[in-house]
Structures are given as C-alpha cells and as structure tokens.
Design a protein around this motif. Sequence first.
Motif, PDB file in Angstrom:
ATOM      1  N   ASP A  26     -92.878  63.198 -60.808  1.00 65.45           N
ATOM      2  CA  ASP A  26     -92.410  64.232 -59.889  1.00 65.45           C
ATOM      3  C   ASP A  26     -93.235  65.508 -59.958  1.00 65.45           C
ATOM      4  O   ASP A  26     -93.125  66.367 -59.089  1.00 65.45           O
ATOM      5  CB  ASP A  26     -90.937  64.559 -60.147  1.00 65.45           C
ATOM      6  N   ASP A  66     -85.790  61.793 -50.571  1.00 58.83           N
ATOM      7  CA  ASP A  66     -85.548  61.426 -51.977  1.00 58.83           C
ATOM      8  C   ASP A  66     -85.948  62.548 -52.928  1.00 58.83           C
ATOM      9  O   ASP A  66     -85.226  62.882 -53.860  1.00 58.83           O
ATOM     10  CB  ASP A  66     -86.351  60.182 -52.353  1.00 58.83           C
ATOM     11  N   ARG A  69     -83.568  65.503 -52.707  1.00 59.97           N
ATOM     12  CA  ARG A  69     -82.300  65.175 -53.376  1.00 59.97           C
ATOM     13  C   ARG A  69     -82.452  65.247 -54.891  1.00 59.97           C
ATOM     14  O   ARG A  69     -81.620  65.830 -55.582  1.00 59.97           O
ATOM     15  CB  ARG A  69     -81.838  63.786 -52.953  1.00 59.97           C
ATOM     16  N   ARG A  70     -83.530  64.671 -55.414  1.00 57.12           N
ATOM     17  CA  ARG A  70     -83.756  64.674 -56.871  1.00 57.12           C
ATOM     18  C   ARG A  70     -83.969  66.076 -57.414  1.00 57.12           C
ATOM     19  O   ARG A  70     -83.451  66.440 -58.460  1.00 57.12           O
ATOM     20  CB  ARG A  70     -84.967  63.810 -57.226  1.00 57.12           C
ATOM     21  N   CYS A  73     -80.858  68.153 -57.739  1.00 56.71           N
ATOM     22  CA  CYS A  73     -79.897  67.584 -58.671  1.00 56.71           C
ATOM     23  C   CYS A  73     -79.944  68.290 -60.033  1.00 56.71           C
ATOM     24  O   CYS A  73     -81.003  68.689 -60.496  1.00 56.71           O
ATOM     25  CB  CYS A  73     -80.243  66.115 -58.851  1.00 56.71           C
ATOM     26  N   HIS A  78     -78.603  62.309 -63.135  1.00 64.29           N
ATOM     27  CA  HIS A  78     -79.287  61.120 -62.606  1.00 64.29           C
ATOM     28  C   HIS A  78     -78.862  60.835 -61.168  1.00 64.29           C
ATOM     29  O   HIS A  78     -78.342  59.765 -60.871  1.00 64.29           O
ATOM     30  CB  HIS A  78     -79.052  59.903 -63.498  1.00 64.29           C
ATOM     31  N   CYS A  79     -79.037  61.790 -60.295  1.00 60.72           N
ATOM     32  CA  CYS A  79     -78.706  61.605 -58.876  1.00 60.72           C
ATOM     33  C   CYS A  79     -79.421  60.386 -58.341  1.00 60.72           C
ATOM     34  O   CYS A  79     -80.608  60.209 -58.561  1.00 60.72           O
ATOM     35  CB  CYS A  79     -79.133  62.827 -58.072  1.00 60.72           C
ATOM     36  N   ARG A  80     -78.731  59.587 -57.666  1.00 64.32           N
ATOM     37  CA  ARG A  80     -79.310  58.358 -57.121  1.00 64.32           C
ATOM     38  C   ARG A  80     -79.281  58.411 -55.616  1.00 64.32           C
ATOM     39  O   ARG A  80     -78.552  58.902 -54.954  1.00 64.32           O
ATOM     40  CB  ARG A  80     -78.539  57.142 -57.614  1.00 64.32           C
TER      41      ARG A  80
END
Length: 80
Positions: A26, A66, A69-70, A73, A78-80
């Motif tokens: 990331d 994605d 969102r991550r 978080c 551990h956002c999925r």
Amino acid sequence: MKVYEVINFNKELLKNIQTAGIRLEDIRYIDLFSEYKDMKTRGEKVTYIVAALAVRYRISERKVYDIIRRFKCDCNTHCR
C-alpha cells in the motif's frame, strides 16, 4: 545494502506495520489517497475522483475504491 540488512534494520517497524494489519504494498498508493482527500475537500464527487485517479494511476476503478476503503479503515480492524 542487502535485503536482509534492510529488513533487519527495520525489523521493529515492519513488525508493528504487520501487527496493525497494514499491507506493505500500500506504500505505492499513499499519494493516490492524498489526492483523493484533496479532491474530496474541494467538493468533487467520489465517482469523478475515482475515475480520475484510476486513469492517473493506471489501475481499475474497483482498485481505487478498495484503496480508499482500506486507507479509511482503523488499524487492526482488517476492513474487507
């Protein structure tokens, strides 16, 4: 410097990052998320932001969603 030396030198930091549930890959998206926040602050619509960033970073819109969102978080959830 060898790979082992870099890892060994940063061992504690890397362990903390892993424990927090952060993906090392990331790192490449930090600028993308900064741009997202700037554009959002200026009042741009999320759909437009995602489309623009997908083109700029040459990734899919789904990937941009994605990443957003991550990065929003909390650590260790551990956002999925």
